[in-house]
Enzyme design. Sequence first.
Site, PDB file in Angstrom:
ATOM      1  N   HIS A 236       4.022  64.761 -36.908  1.00 53.03           N
ATOM      2  CA  HIS A 236       3.376  64.054 -38.029  1.00 53.03           C
ATOM      3  C   HIS A 236       3.605  62.565 -37.813  1.00 53.03           C
ATOM      4  O   HIS A 236       4.714  62.070 -37.990  1.00 53.03           O
ATOM      5  CB  HIS A 236       3.991  64.488 -39.371  1.00 53.03           C
ATOM      6  CG  HIS A 236       3.371  63.827 -40.564  1.00 53.03           C
ATOM      7  ND1 HIS A 236       2.979  64.522 -41.682  1.00 53.03           N
ATOM      8  CD2 HIS A 236       3.070  62.537 -40.830  1.00 53.03           C
ATOM      9  CE1 HIS A 236       2.473  63.687 -42.573  1.00 53.03           C
ATOM     10  NE2 HIS A 236       2.516  62.468 -42.081  1.00 53.03           N
TER      11      HIS A 236
ATOM     12  N   HIS B 291       1.796  58.455 -38.141  1.00 53.46           N
ATOM     13  CA  HIS B 291       0.755  57.487 -38.498  1.00 53.46           C
ATOM     14  C   HIS B 291       0.747  56.373 -37.461  1.00 53.46           C
ATOM     15  O   HIS B 291       1.729  55.656 -37.327  1.00 53.46           O
ATOM     16  CB  HIS B 291       1.016  56.893 -39.887  1.00 53.46           C
ATOM     17  CG  HIS B 291       0.983  57.912 -40.973  1.00 53.46           C
ATOM     18  ND1 HIS B 291      -0.176  58.253 -41.636  1.00 53.46           N
ATOM     19  CD2 HIS B 291       1.958  58.702 -41.479  1.00 53.46           C
ATOM     20  CE1 HIS B 291       0.098  59.202 -42.522  1.00 53.46           C
ATOM     21  NE2 HIS B 291       1.379  59.499 -42.451  1.00 53.46           N
ATOM     22  N   LEU B 292      -0.363  56.260 -36.739  1.00 57.95           N
ATOM     23  CA  LEU B 292      -0.486  55.186 -35.745  1.00 57.95           C
ATOM     24  C   LEU B 292      -1.318  54.021 -36.267  1.00 57.95           C
ATOM     25  O   LEU B 292      -1.345  52.972 -35.634  1.00 57.95           O
ATOM     26  CB  LEU B 292      -1.132  55.707 -34.461  1.00 57.95           C
ATOM     27  CG  LEU B 292      -0.238  56.520 -33.533  1.00 57.95           C
ATOM     28  CD1 LEU B 292      -1.037  56.957 -32.304  1.00 57.95           C
ATOM     29  CD2 LEU B 292       0.990  55.726 -33.104  1.00 57.95           C
ATOM     30  N   ARG B 293      -2.054  54.232 -37.375  1.00 59.31           N
ATOM     31  CA  ARG B 293      -2.985  53.213 -37.871  1.00 59.31           C
ATOM     32  C   ARG B 293      -4.049  52.935 -36.800  1.00 59.31           C
ATOM     33  O   ARG B 293      -4.386  53.793 -36.013  1.00 59.31           O
ATOM     34  CB  ARG B 293      -2.253  51.929 -38.299  1.00 59.31           C
ATOM     35  CG  ARG B 293      -1.006  52.139 -39.145  1.00 59.31           C
ATOM     36  CD  ARG B 293      -1.249  52.899 -40.421  1.00 59.31           C
ATOM     37  NE  ARG B 293      -0.058  52.866 -41.288  1.00 59.31           N
ATOM     38  CZ  ARG B 293       0.180  53.737 -42.246  1.00 59.31           C
ATOM     39  NH1 ARG B 293      -0.667  54.715 -42.496  1.00 59.31           N
ATOM     40  NH2 ARG B 293       1.259  53.645 -42.996  1.00 59.31           N
TER      41      ARG B 293
ATOM     42  N   ASN C 252      -5.585  59.426 -41.841  1.00 55.15           N
ATOM     43  CA  ASN C 252      -5.852  58.652 -43.077  1.00 55.15           C
ATOM     44  C   ASN C 252      -6.098  57.179 -42.785  1.00 55.15           C
ATOM     45  O   ASN C 252      -5.423  56.300 -43.312  1.00 55.15           O
ATOM     46  CB  ASN C 252      -4.730  58.832 -44.104  1.00 55.15           C
ATOM     47  CG  ASN C 252      -3.377  58.381 -43.597  1.00 55.15           C
ATOM     48  OD1 ASN C 252      -3.106  58.408 -42.391  1.00 55.15           O
ATOM     49  ND2 ASN C 252      -2.517  57.964 -44.505  1.00 55.15           N
TER      50      ASN C 252
ATOM     51  N   LYS D 155      -6.001  68.166 -41.944  1.00 55.11           N
ATOM     52  CA  LYS D 155      -5.017  67.630 -42.878  1.00 55.11           C
ATOM     53  C   LYS D 155      -5.545  67.664 -44.303  1.00 55.11           C
ATOM     54  O   LYS D 155      -6.625  67.146 -44.583  1.00 55.11           O
ATOM     55  CB  LYS D 155      -4.695  66.180 -42.487  1.00 55.11           C
ATOM     56  CG  LYS D 155      -3.790  65.451 -43.462  1.00 55.11           C
ATOM     57  CD  LYS D 155      -2.379  66.015 -43.470  1.00 55.11           C
ATOM     58  CE  LYS D 155      -1.527  65.391 -44.556  1.00 55.11           C
ATOM     59  NZ  LYS D 155      -0.600  64.401 -44.063  1.00 55.11           N
TER      60      LYS D 155
ATOM     61  N   HIS E 159      -0.105  67.803 -47.175  1.00 53.89           N
ATOM     62  CA  HIS E 159       0.729  66.881 -47.952  1.00 53.89           C
ATOM     63  C   HIS E 159       0.972  67.571 -49.290  1.00 53.89           C
ATOM     64  O   HIS E 159       0.094  67.606 -50.152  1.00 53.89           O
ATOM     65  CB  HIS E 159       0.044  65.526 -48.154  1.00 53.89           C
ATOM     66  CG  HIS E 159       0.898  64.565 -48.917  1.00 53.89           C
ATOM     67  ND1 HIS E 159       1.455  63.439 -48.344  1.00 53.89           N
ATOM     68  CD2 HIS E 159       1.351  64.575 -50.201  1.00 53.89           C
ATOM     69  CE1 HIS E 159       2.197  62.811 -49.244  1.00 53.89           C
ATOM     70  NE2 HIS E 159       2.131  63.473 -50.390  1.00 53.89           N
TER      71      HIS E 159
ATOM     72  N   HIS F   9       6.556  67.114 -44.124  1.00 58.39           N
ATOM     73  CA  HIS F   9       7.605  66.255 -44.688  1.00 58.39           C
ATOM     74  C   HIS F   9       8.212  66.836 -45.967  1.00 58.39           C
ATOM     75  O   HIS F   9       8.136  66.245 -47.028  1.00 58.39           O
ATOM     76  CB  HIS F   9       7.116  64.822 -44.925  1.00 58.39           C
ATOM     77  CG  HIS F   9       5.742  64.685 -45.528  1.00 58.39           C
ATOM     78  ND1 HIS F   9       5.368  65.296 -46.694  1.00 58.39           N
ATOM     79  CD2 HIS F   9       4.662  63.987 -45.113  1.00 58.39           C
ATOM     80  CE1 HIS F   9       4.123  64.973 -46.963  1.00 58.39           C
ATOM     81  NE2 HIS F   9       3.673  64.188 -46.021  1.00 58.39           N
TER      82      HIS F   9
ATOM     83  N   LEU G 121       6.447  58.438 -49.455  1.00 59.45           N
ATOM     84  CA  LEU G 121       5.942  59.600 -50.187  1.00 59.45           C
ATOM     85  C   LEU G 121       5.850  60.795 -49.252  1.00 59.45           C
ATOM     86  O   LEU G 121       5.348  60.639 -48.138  1.00 59.45           O
ATOM     87  CB  LEU G 121       4.559  59.298 -50.785  1.00 59.45           C
ATOM     88  CG  LEU G 121       4.579  58.346 -51.973  1.00 59.45           C
ATOM     89  CD1 LEU G 121       3.163  57.925 -52.360  1.00 59.45           C
ATOM     90  CD2 LEU G 121       5.280  58.983 -53.176  1.00 59.45           C
TER      91      LEU G 121
ATOM     92  N   ASP H 177       6.706  61.351 -39.753  1.00 62.93           N
ATOM     93  CA  ASP H 177       5.938  60.627 -40.767  1.00 62.93           C
ATOM     94  C   ASP H 177       6.174  59.124 -40.632  1.00 62.93           C
ATOM     95  O   ASP H 177       6.099  58.399 -41.621  1.00 62.93           O
ATOM     96  CB  ASP H 177       6.275  61.124 -42.185  1.00 62.93           C
ATOM     97  CG  ASP H 177       5.231  60.711 -43.212  1.00 62.93           C
ATOM     98  OD1 ASP H 177       4.141  60.264 -42.810  1.00 62.93           O
ATOM     99  OD2 ASP H 177       5.516  60.817 -44.418  1.00 62.93           O
TER     100      ASP H 177
ATOM    101  N   HIS I 198       3.970  49.831 -42.270  1.00 60.41           N
ATOM    102  CA  HIS I 198       3.263  48.853 -43.108  1.00 60.41           C
ATOM    103  C   HIS I 198       3.916  47.506 -42.824  1.00 60.41           C
ATOM    104  O   HIS I 198       5.130  47.452 -42.602  1.00 60.41           O
ATOM    105  CB  HIS I 198       3.439  49.158 -44.606  1.00 60.41           C
ATOM    106  CG  HIS I 198       2.767  50.408 -45.075  1.00 60.41           C
ATOM    107  ND1 HIS I 198       1.412  50.492 -45.323  1.00 60.41           N
ATOM    108  CD2 HIS I 198       3.264  51.626 -45.360  1.00 60.41           C
ATOM    109  CE1 HIS I 198       1.109  51.715 -45.745  1.00 60.41           C
ATOM    110  NE2 HIS I 198       2.216  52.425 -45.768  1.00 60.41           N
TER     111      HIS I 198
ATOM    112  N   ALA J 124       3.926  52.841 -49.532  1.00 61.60           N
ATOM    113  CA  ALA J 124       4.886  53.910 -49.238  1.00 61.60           C
ATOM    114  C   ALA J 124       4.922  54.167 -47.742  1.00 61.60           C
ATOM    115  O   ALA J 124       3.881  54.308 -47.117  1.00 61.60           O
ATOM    116  CB  ALA J 124       4.476  55.182 -49.973  1.00 61.60           C
TER     117      ALA J 124
END
Length: 343
Positions: free
Chosen positions: A13, A15-17, A41, A99, A136, A174, A219, A247, A251, A263
């Site tokens: 899990h 997030h690479l953006r 996302n 997802k 999620h 998560h 989150l 996760d 940011h 978050a």
Amino acid sequence: MTSLTIARPDDWHLHLRDGAMMRAVLPWTARDFARAIIMPNLVPPVVTGDQAAAYRDRILSALPDGMDFDPLMTLYLTEDTDADDVTAAHQSGLVKAVKLYPAGATTNSASGVTNFDNIRPVLERMAEIGLPLCVHGEVTDHDIDIFDREAVFIDRVLDPIRRATPGLRVVMEHITTSNAVDYARAQDDSLGATITTHHLVINRNHILAGGIKPHYYCLPVAKREEHRLALRAAATSGEARFFLGTDSAPHTDANKLLPCGCAGCFTAPNTLPILAQVFEEESALDRLEAFTSRNGPKFYGLPINKGTVTLVKSAPTLPSHVDTDEGPVTVFDPGFDLMWSVQ
Ligand SMILES: [Zn+2]
């Protein structure tokens, strides 16, 4: 023990953006991990097979020369998702999971699901073709306390979906509560659960006691100490249903340190040193490889990585921030001195 060699880990899990942020954070994952399940996302979200293929190309072109990393793509489930498109994206080998975000649950989840009846045909198709659903697991109702949202989701949404869709493979992502650990343990092997690095380290006091700590806000939010201890016991148990999903969610500091901050904890750079320490504290270093490198591939039906990673007992040299063209991103601070390095 002063040295430990394990099969190269995967992150189930991540997030690479996109764009500048992705270029800055991707090398930190690719350094230690062979593969990762890439969260969809973005703005706009990755909804179709074509969008997932284009995102995968952008990730691979951002990968520095000489680094070896396989992004495992996911689709963002909406009430308009087309079951045939999902099937084609899975059968081509591109997409490894779909997802589910309840609408409004976390960063960029506005396109998520409100009426779960509307996604039933897609879920039934996924059960047929063996494509896992990553969930999620939080309700978003304003009348449900934020610390109860995971437990309520299990009762009101997750369990009914699983009963209505036999054979659907589901990853509870998560997990943050003993309720989720207990639920996962009571299911058959069609259910897996990921646990993050930071939820093994912090409880809600770390966020709220002695001044608010925005860099610990994520989150699902960290819960009471008893839940952190349940997560540590689950992660270090070696049980096949539990595996690592960091996760890691970068940011910029500017977006974290706001009156309404974002978050997410950015743990890609120091996850392996932190986990080695957690597992050592729990006298479970011999089960670290199961959590980071074996249980996840087994759930997803993928081979265990052939390469290895060696951890050695020495203080690592890691940055407190990663600089991006959008601004600095603070690396998760576990609150203790790290004692293990990736060689
Ligand atoms: Zn996430």
